[in-house]
Each structure stands twice: as C-alpha cells, then as structure tokens.
Design an enzyme around this catalytic site. Structure first.
Site, short mmCIF file in Angstrom:
data_model
loop_
_atom_site.label_atom_id
_atom_site.label_comp_id
_atom_site.label_asym_id
_atom_site.label_seq_id
_atom_site.Cartn_x
_atom_site.Cartn_y
_atom_site.Cartn_z
N ASP A 136 -0.89 -4.92 -3.56
CA ASP A 136 -2.16 -4.49 -3.49
C ASP A 136 -2.14 -2.82 -3.45
O ASP A 136 -2.69 -2.34 -2.46
CB ASP A 136 -2.85 -4.99 -2.44
CG ASP A 136 -4.05 -4.99 -2.72
OD1 ASP A 136 -4.67 -5.50 -4.07
OD2 ASP A 136 -5.31 -4.54 -1.86
N SER A 187 0.66 -1.20 -0.02
CA SER A 187 0.05 0.22 -0.08
C SER A 187 0.80 1.30 -0.02
O SER A 187 1.47 1.38 -0.87
CB SER A 187 -0.81 0.01 1.28
OG SER A 187 -2.08 0.84 1.22
N HIS A 194 -6.89 -6.64 1.25
CA HIS A 194 -5.99 -5.64 0.99
C HIS A 194 -4.49 -6.25 1.83
O HIS A 194 -3.46 -5.75 1.04
CB HIS A 194 -6.33 -4.26 1.71
CG HIS A 194 -5.62 -3.02 1.49
ND1 HIS A 194 -5.12 -3.07 0.05
CD2 HIS A 194 -5.10 -2.42 2.23
CE1 HIS A 194 -4.18 -1.93 0.20
NE2 HIS A 194 -4.06 -1.44 1.54
#
Length: 324
Positions: free
Chosen positions: A168, A143, A298
C-alpha cells in the site's frame, strides 16, 4: 508516510475524539510479542541498537525481511510473520526490525529519518545478522518501509534478493497526500489514559481493523510519561511532525526505483485509485505483479493477515521460496 487520513476520508470514518475512548481491559488487553515471534534480537549498527523480532533464525531456507511504515513497529507484521512460518515446514526465517526512532530501537541521532539513513540502517542490520548471505531473501515493506526496501533492493547492496513486496504505497498518491498529513497528525489524541485506550482508539478510528493485531502492535507505538502531579499518560513513541522534512525524500522517484529493482516484484494495494501512471504502465507491461485488497485499510498486513484473506503469505512469489 502514513496515509491513514485518506482511508478515513474515503470511508467517511471520523477520527474519534479522545473523550469518547473508554478503557476495556479485557477486550483490548495487550498481547505478548513472544506469541508471534521466537526471539527479539538487539543488533548494533553504528550509533543505534536495533530491536529485531525474529523467527526461524536457525533455519537455512529463505529469509523474509519485513520493514514497517512511519509511526509503526516491527510488530505490525506479527500475524503475517506467523502465517509465513506456518507455510514452511522446515526452512524460512522471518525478521522484522524496529526502525530508528521507532518501537524498542534506541541510540544516538534518532531524529535522522532521511531515506539514506533508513536504507543504511536496514542494510546494516541485515548484513550484521546474515553476513555473506547465500540464501534467497524476500524484502517486504509497508508504506515508508516500502521505500526503504525498494531502494535497498535497487542498490544491490544485499545479496540474493529474489523478491520485493511493497504494501500500500505508490509514489503518486503518497506525494499528493503530503500536504494533508499534518492535519491528520494534529487531529490525533496527544495522549491516552492507558495502553488499552490507545488500542481501542486505533480500532474505533479505523487505523487498524483487526483487533488481535492492534493488541499486538499498538503497545509499541506509545510510551508512558509521568506529569508533575504524578499522573501517568501514554504518548506517541515516534513524533511524526518533526520528520516532515524527510517525507518528500521517502517517496520521490519511488515508482522508478521499484520498477528497476532487479528481482521479482509484487505490489499489494487496498485500491486501484492508488496506482499512479508510471506503475500502471509498468504493470501492463508485466514488470511486476499486482494484488488488490479493497476490503483492507492502509495497514493491509494488520487488517487482513490471514492467508485465506491476504495473498502475501501464500502468493506465488512467496510460496516459490518456501520448502515443504
């Protein structure tokens, strides 16, 4: 920034209310970091003392540097780090720092989470730990951490970066989600009655699907506070809303930066819907490798850390650097 609100929406998993969370001291007891890393170093860079989880520091093989996302800590990679080391009989080093204003890192100006500062911090920590490095280095970022490692690789400030892995995070979906993130943050519990209840909330909400990883990483996401009446509560270590002014800067231009980085590249996503146009074209042109893990949320590195499930520890980009 954390995109978990999209996971909840896609899977129709509502954020559980605080009152529905009950402690379970046995099933959700915290785990010690020392079962996953060999040491925790205190690395001073400028005005900040960074907490860095490490394994294999005396080794001479490839170095894997793992950078967490916003609101997480280096322990988000605990299970993956252990698996990486298990694939190496004699050579790998793994380091996972806590970013500024995260985990056990302390210092001045902790509220400055601009991309420029985060990249400077990251490069500074690695250069301090591995001065004049001549070993192969693979940068892994989840992220927000993906943006940090991508810019670090593209800047060529670290020597011998032979691999870049983003987990992700793509520019398009990240930018699209920015307006909805405050709603998700406001929907979270403001505090917890115990560490165990915080761990349980992360599992019940779907934020982390792997109980073992949640028991390891979640305790570093909260801190204890004492009210005037003497009661103790656990609140979020990193306050995400004040960082909103930095969100756009984290992700703007990320796709181009990732594609241009002069190294082998791997993008690990939980679904193809997160692949934006620029990345889709570059992937078809063979400019990076793509791995899809639709079973994960996630936090892929926590949800599916087993090397039999997730490609990170045994992907060709990793194995090519692991001796033995």
């Amino acid at each position: 920034m954390d995109l978990r609100q999209h996971i909840f929406k896609a899977r129709n998993i509502p954020l559980p209310p605080l009152e529905s969370i009950a402690d379970d001291a046995e099933q959700f007891a915290p785990l010690e970091w020392s079962s996953y890393f060999e040491s925790r170093q205190a690395i001073v860079v400028g005005d900040t003392t960074f907490s860095v989880y490490c394994s294999g520091l005396s080794n001479t093989g490839p170095i894997f540097v793992l950078h967490h996302g916003a609101g997480h800590s280096g322990l988000t990679f605990g299970l993956v780090a252990r698996h990486i080391l298990s694939n190496s009989t004699s050579g790998a080093t793994v380091v996972a720092p806590d970013a500024r204003d995260h985990g056990n890192t302390t210092g001045e100006n902790q509220e400055d989470l601009s991309l420029e500062r985060l990249v400077d911090d990251f490069v500074g920590v690695i250069q301090s730990m591995f001065p004049n490095n001549s070993r192969d280095m693979v940068l892994v970022g989840h992220s927000m951490g993906g943006a940090v490692v991508a810019h670090a690789a593209a800047s060529k400030r670290l020597g011998n970066v032979t691999g870049l892995i983003l987990i992700d995070i793509v520019e398009g979906s990240a930018m699209d989600s920015l307006s909805s993130i405050p709603t998700f943050i406001h929907a979270r519990p403001k505090s917890f009655t115990s560490v165990e209840s915080a761990i349980k909330w992360h599992i019940d909400s779907g934020a982390i699907q792997n109980t073992e990883s949640a028991r390891l990483s979640v305790p570093t996401l909260i801190v204890s506070t004492t009210s005037e009446d003497g009661s103790i509560a656990w609140t979020w270590r990193t306050q995400l809303l004040p960082t909103e002014k930095y969100w756009h800067g984290w992700y703007s231009g990320l796709s181009k930066t990732f594609i241009s980085a002069p190294t082998a590249k791997l993008l690990v996503l939980a679904g193809t819907d997160r692949l934006d146009k620029e990345l889709l074209i570059a992937q078809m042109q063979g400019k990076f490798q793509l791995e899809l893990l639709p079973a994960a949320g996630h936090t892929i590195q926590e949800d599916l850390p087993n090397p039999l499930q997730v490609p990170i520890p045994h992907h060709p980009l990793i194995l090519m650097h692991l001796p033995g």
